[in-house]
Design an enzyme around this catalytic site. Structure first.
Site, PDB file in Angstrom:
ATOM      1  N   HIS A 104     -17.285   0.454   1.013  1.00 40.65           N
ATOM      2  CA  HIS A 104     -17.399   1.214  -0.230  1.00 40.65           C
ATOM      3  C   HIS A 104     -18.866   1.400  -0.662  1.00 40.65           C
ATOM      4  O   HIS A 104     -19.329   2.525  -0.883  1.00 40.65           O
ATOM      5  CB  HIS A 104     -16.659   0.520  -1.369  1.00 40.65           C
ATOM      6  CG  HIS A 104     -15.195   0.324  -1.125  1.00 40.65           C
ATOM      7  ND1 HIS A 104     -14.464   1.135  -0.299  1.00 40.65           N
ATOM      8  CD2 HIS A 104     -14.313  -0.597  -1.615  1.00 40.65           C
ATOM      9  CE1 HIS A 104     -13.207   0.733  -0.283  1.00 40.65           C
ATOM     10  NE2 HIS A 104     -13.095  -0.315  -1.076  1.00 40.65           N
ATOM     11  N   ARG A 144     -27.157   2.633 -10.400  1.00 43.54           N
ATOM     12  CA  ARG A 144     -28.250   2.574 -11.378  1.00 43.54           C
ATOM     13  C   ARG A 144     -29.560   2.865 -10.647  1.00 43.54           C
ATOM     14  O   ARG A 144     -30.008   2.061  -9.823  1.00 43.54           O
ATOM     15  CB  ARG A 144     -28.296   1.214 -12.068  1.00 43.54           C
ATOM     16  CG  ARG A 144     -26.960   0.780 -12.639  1.00 43.54           C
ATOM     17  CD  ARG A 144     -27.059  -0.565 -13.352  1.00 43.54           C
ATOM     18  NE  ARG A 144     -27.679  -0.434 -14.651  1.00 43.54           N
ATOM     19  CZ  ARG A 144     -27.011  -0.181 -15.781  1.00 43.54           C
ATOM     20  NH1 ARG A 144     -25.692  -0.035 -15.756  1.00 43.54           N
ATOM     21  NH2 ARG A 144     -27.641  -0.080 -16.928  1.00 43.54           N
ATOM     22  N   LEU A 148       0.835  -1.201   0.000  1.00 39.53           N
ATOM     23  CA  LEU A 148       0.000   0.000   0.000  1.00 39.53           C
ATOM     24  C   LEU A 148       0.869   1.250   0.000  1.00 39.53           C
ATOM     25  O   LEU A 148       0.609   2.197  -0.750  1.00 39.53           O
ATOM     26  CB  LEU A 148      -0.927   0.006   1.220  1.00 39.53           C
ATOM     27  CG  LEU A 148      -1.779   1.263   1.391  1.00 39.53           C
ATOM     28  CD1 LEU A 148      -2.729   1.446   0.217  1.00 39.53           C
ATOM     29  CD2 LEU A 148      -2.560   1.207   2.709  1.00 39.53           C
ATOM     30  N   ARG A 208     -24.366  -5.053  -5.076  1.00 45.55           N
ATOM     31  CA  ARG A 208     -23.760  -6.228  -5.703  1.00 45.55           C
ATOM     32  C   ARG A 208     -22.262  -6.002  -5.847  1.00 45.55           C
ATOM     33  O   ARG A 208     -21.821  -4.936  -6.302  1.00 45.55           O
ATOM     34  CB  ARG A 208     -24.350  -6.482  -7.091  1.00 45.55           C
ATOM     35  CG  ARG A 208     -25.829  -6.735  -7.125  1.00 45.55           C
ATOM     36  CD  ARG A 208     -26.323  -6.820  -8.561  1.00 45.55           C
ATOM     37  NE  ARG A 208     -25.674  -7.892  -9.299  1.00 45.55           N
ATOM     38  CZ  ARG A 208     -25.489  -7.882 -10.614  1.00 45.55           C
ATOM     39  NH1 ARG A 208     -25.861  -6.843 -11.336  1.00 45.55           N
ATOM     40  NH2 ARG A 208     -24.917  -8.902 -11.208  1.00 45.55           N
ATOM     41  N   GLY A 240     -13.133   9.236  -2.097  1.00 44.39           N
ATOM     42  CA  GLY A 240     -12.305  10.202  -2.796  1.00 44.39           C
ATOM     43  C   GLY A 240     -12.477  10.180  -4.296  1.00 44.39           C
ATOM     44  O   GLY A 240     -11.871  10.988  -5.003  1.00 44.39           O
ATOM     45  N   TYR A 299      -2.923  -2.291  15.072  1.00 39.94           N
ATOM     46  CA  TYR A 299      -3.412  -0.926  15.272  1.00 39.94           C
ATOM     47  C   TYR A 299      -3.304  -0.484  16.730  1.00 39.94           C
ATOM     48  O   TYR A 299      -2.883   0.643  17.022  1.00 39.94           O
ATOM     49  CB  TYR A 299      -4.875  -0.809  14.831  1.00 39.94           C
ATOM     50  CG  TYR A 299      -5.074  -0.692  13.341  1.00 39.94           C
ATOM     51  CD1 TYR A 299      -4.004  -0.545  12.464  1.00 39.94           C
ATOM     52  CD2 TYR A 299      -6.360  -0.716  12.785  1.00 39.94           C
ATOM     53  CE1 TYR A 299      -4.199  -0.432  11.098  1.00 39.94           C
ATOM     54  CE2 TYR A 299      -6.559  -0.604  11.419  1.00 39.94           C
ATOM     55  CZ  TYR A 299      -5.476  -0.472  10.585  1.00 39.94           C
ATOM     56  OH  TYR A 299      -5.677  -0.365   9.227  1.00 39.94           O
TER      57      TYR A 299
END
Length: 628
Positions: A375, A483, A140, A470, A316, A255
């Protein structure tokens, strides 16, 4: 400027230019023959702030032109002054003059910089930002974070006094780190000198993630690097404010010890004033509601909420950020955006490749935790939220949380899960391997690589409208889109009309298009489907879309939390998914097999049709894509 005499003459025409970001501002200045330096010393010698006369009634010309003496120190002079009227997100407008004694050209332009552009001024004001990348040796950091930091530095969107400090367990050293970064840092000939400056600002230190003494030594190294920055890039000004950004590009398992050690050892700088400290945390933020709450409690015991930036890079992306403008800046959608007019909403994420070689990590989380819970759910919030009071980050995040609180907990009967199997597509070697054929995946794994889920928002606007999410790996293409399908036209006089549908393409080929019906050209009198199309590649040909991480890291330097996840938002998201995730983890459901390169399990399309979604097909002429 008339040349040697130094006399000023007002140009006969004035240009008013508004720009999105500093690179565009710089292009305008370069067009005028001006050179805006990237270093603090040269920048300060070229830029002077001059007040305007606010009583001037002439808005087309400067109320107070710079005198000839102000340009004397240099052959090329650029002067910046506040304009008489406020504008833009910052409430400031800058008037820019350029005088070149060799050419005798006098040019005036108005530039409206967003807060991003003002970062160049920070290097004059005395801001130093230390970017501490924890996990600097990982993929990353190498493939995304360092390239983004280089882009921001190259485009002067972060102060020239910034430094980039890597920390990891690997015993690399700076030279080895730069060697590993080399394939991912794109440098053209024009920016080679600037790239050398960027590399000069890179530091590296190896240490443990769970030992206090390692972080004590790390803070000593940070102090040395920051002192070097003050002495080298800021002429030793000890009154500079030192700001630190801690980027946790790490496995979630470390973390807690890392953040605890950062808090204890790395919050102060010896020899300079300490400014703000901000912590960027990568997903996943836990694995379920309990683990997420545990992490949130731990972080809140160390940092204030305004110091925490839980990053979801999808927030973003250009088209995701465009959702609010599309919804709330266009009167046409206001009366339509509700259960009376909308039949269903689909939010789709597809990737054409599997997890081969990375299956071990993926198997621990699965597609729901990897994509859907973060997301896609974030996009759902932006589609379904009410109009916020203002564009203030807290007002927007408040409305997003309201959506989640009205969303029912996901039930197993509302989910279709799948797992890809080999399909042996000619020319595609990866298609010869199913998910469980990967040697990094545990034998007999039931981890889903595909998921469809139906979500119900129980409020006045959306009750009864299915929100279908989905997502999947090894599907028939790469696509992320929204959509929004409208209901049938009542009283159809044409016969067999298809539904209107608004499609917002997030990636690739960013676009917004609306499926509408028009008369078929020619002698016939019947309706046929076409689209009203805004394809960004056609409409905005000369605009380079910044990377999502560029936007978000820049937001962190600005202190804007608009596109980051708040703790209560996170808790509600996990509340929706945790019961189903526990059933999946317990092996109560076996994912349905689907062929590598297909649309996913047939059961998913069957479920979506039962919910009333109408599939249509047409050729999207603009891009040559066939849409379904």
């Amino acid at each position: 400027d008339t040349g040697a005499t130094g006399e000023m003459q007002a140009p006969t025409t004035w240009r008013s230019l508004s720009f999105w970001s500093l690179p565009d501002c710089q292009k305008a200045l370069e067009t005028m023959g001006a050179i805006v330096s990237s270093t603090k010393t040269r920048f300060r010698n070229r830029i002077r702030v001059r007040p305007f006369n606010p009583s001037s009634s002439n808005t087309n010309a400067p109320a107070n032109q710079p005198d000839k003496a102000s340009a004397a120190p240099s052959k090329t002079s650029v002067l910046v002054a506040p304009a008489p009227s406020d504008t833009g997100a910052t409430g400031e407008k800058f008037n820019v003059y350029k005088r070149t004694m060799e050419t005798g050209v006098s040019v005036f332009s108005q530039i409206v910089p967003t807060p991003e552009a003002l970062h160049l001024l920070d290097s004059v004001k005395g801001e130093v930002i230390t970017f501490l990348i924890l996990g600097a040796s990982g993929d990353l950091a190498k493939k995304k974070i360092y390239p983004v930091l280089w882009s921001l530095f190259r485009d002067h969107l972060i102060p020239t006094t910034s430094i980039f400090f890597g920390y990891a367990r690997s015993q690399l050293g700076k030279e080895k780190l730069l060697e590993q970064l080399s394939p991912y840092l794109k440098v053209d000939e024009a920016h080679k000198a600037l790239f050398e400056q960027f590399c000069d600002r890179i530091f590296y230190f190896a240490g443990s993630y769970d030992k206090e003494e390692s972080f004590l030594a790390l803070n000593d190294e940070l102090d040395k690097a920051e002192k070097h920055a003050m002495d080298t890039y800021a002429q030793g000004k000890r009154h500079l404010v030192i700001n630190r950004i801690f980027y946790l590009a790490l496995p979630p398992s470390v973390y807690m010890p890392v953040t605890e050690n950062l808090k204890r050892q790395c919050m102060q700088h010896r020899g300079a004033t300490m400014g703000w400290r901000r912590v960027i945390i990568e997903k996943p933020f836990g694995k379920d509601l309990d683990s997420s709450n545990l992490l949130s409690r731990h972080l809140s015991s160390l940092f204030k909420e305004e110091e925490l930036y839980r990053i979801d890079h999808y927030l973003g992306k250009e088209m995701v950020q465009n959702l609010m403008t599309l919804r709330f800046a266009n009167r046409i959608f206001t009366p339509l955006w509700n259960r009376d007019n909308i039949a269903s909403v689909q939010i789709v994420f597809k990737e054409p490749f599997g997890t081969r070689g990375r299956g071990g990590y993926f198997d621990e989380f699965g597609i729901i935790r990897d994509v859907m819970q973060n997301h896609l759910l974030q996009i759902l919030c932006l589609v379904a939220m009410e109009r916020p009071t203002t564009t203030d980050p807290e007002d927007i995040r408040y409305e997003k949380v309201k959506v989640l609180r009205h969303t029912k907990t996901l039930q197993l009967e509302d989910v279709v899960l799948g797992q890809y199997v080999a399909s042996h597509i000619p020319g595609n070697a990866d298609s010869d391997y199913g998910y469980v054929d990967d040697e990094t995946v545990p034998p007999g794994s039931k981890t889903p690589t595909f998921a469809s889920g139906v979500f119900n928002i129980v409020n006045e606007r959306w009750d009864g409208v299915p929100f279908i999410l989905r997502c999947g790996k090894a599907l028939d293409g790469r696509k992320a889109e929204i959509r929004i399908q409208f209901k049938d036209v009542p009283g159809d006089i044409f016969g067999d009309l298809v539904r209107n549908e608004l499609v917002i393409r997030v990636q690739p080929k960013e676009a917004v298009y609306l499926k509408v019906l028009v008369k078929t050209p020619g002698m016939a009198f019947k309706a046929s489907q076409t689209e009203l199309d805004l394809s960004y590649s056609s409409r905005y040909k000369d605009i380079v879309m910044p990377d999502a991480y560029e936007r978000l890291i820049l937001d962190v330097t600005r202190g804007s939390q608009l596109h980051f996840v708040r703790s209560d938002e996170l808790a509600e998201a996990w509340r929706i998914f945790t019961p189903v995730l526990k059933q999946i983890d317990a092996g109560e459901i076996t994912p349905r097999p689907y062929a590598y390169g297909s649309r996913g399990p047939d059961e998913s399309d069957i479920m979506i049709r039962k919910l009333g979604y109408h599939y249509t097909r047409y050729d999207w002429i603009k891009s040559g894509d066939a849409e379904a």
